[in-house]
Design a protein around this motif. Structure first.
Motif: not given
Length: 188
Positions: A109, A181-182, A184-185, A188
């Protein structure tokens, strides 16, 4: 006829002490401590949710994985361009996704990783476009790819500048957005 003085028979549910057996309801049994009781039916205990463990963030490994993915993505993207003689949007999406996924899965993260993924995705697409340009140019002038790419990179960059159009820069943006975006996803 004699009368017996035995008590009336007790239903089996009440004999066993099973609160879920027929005849027993939520009003018959008090809830266990820590377990809420449902209204209107038998009480089903709800297990408490265990807190999640600490999230691992290893920025060094995440960066190394993202750089490796960027190099692999650039080569694959360049080969696609070299073989088709066109830039293809899904290939830029794939480059961004590969970099972001590698950074997020390996690095965790850490908030630096999505930002670094953006920079690496743009660089990877640029390098891929140069590889594609060198493949096309090597075929046209009849020299080897290695000679053109490594010995005459300035000529490859000049050819890239001549061929660049607004769509070229859209591919940078697509790869950068998908990488961010990938990452960050995946973290998590």
């Amino acid at each position: 006829m004699s009368q017996s003085s035995t008590p009336p028979p007790v239903p089996p549910a009440e004999q066993s002490g099973n609160p879920y057996a027929q005849g027993a309801g939520p009003q018959d049994t008090p809830p266990a401590p820590g377990f809420p009781q449902q209204q209107g039916g038998p009480a089903f205990p709800m297990a408490p949710v265990a807190p999640t463990g600490p999230v691992s963030t290893n920025i060094g490994l995440g960066l190394a994985a993202a750089v490796g993915a960027a190099l692999v993505g650039a080569v694959v993207y360049g080969v696609v361009i070299g073989l088709t003689k066109h830039q293809i949007g899904w290939a830029a999406v794939g480059v961004g996704f590969l970099i972001g996924l590698a950074a997020g899965r390996v690095g965790g993260r850490n908030p630096v990783l999505p930002v670094v993924s953006v920079v690496l995705a743009a660089g990877s697409v640029y390098l891929g476009q140069l590889v594609g340009e060198a493949m096309i140019g090597a075929k046209e002038i009849g020299v080897g790819f290695n000679e053109l790419f490594f010995d005459h990179l300035d000529l490859v960059q000049e050819a890239w500048k001549a061929d660049a159009d607004p769509l070229t820069f859209v591919f940078f943006a697509i790869a950068a957005y998908v990488a961010f975006s990938s990452a960050r996803k995946a973290g998590h």
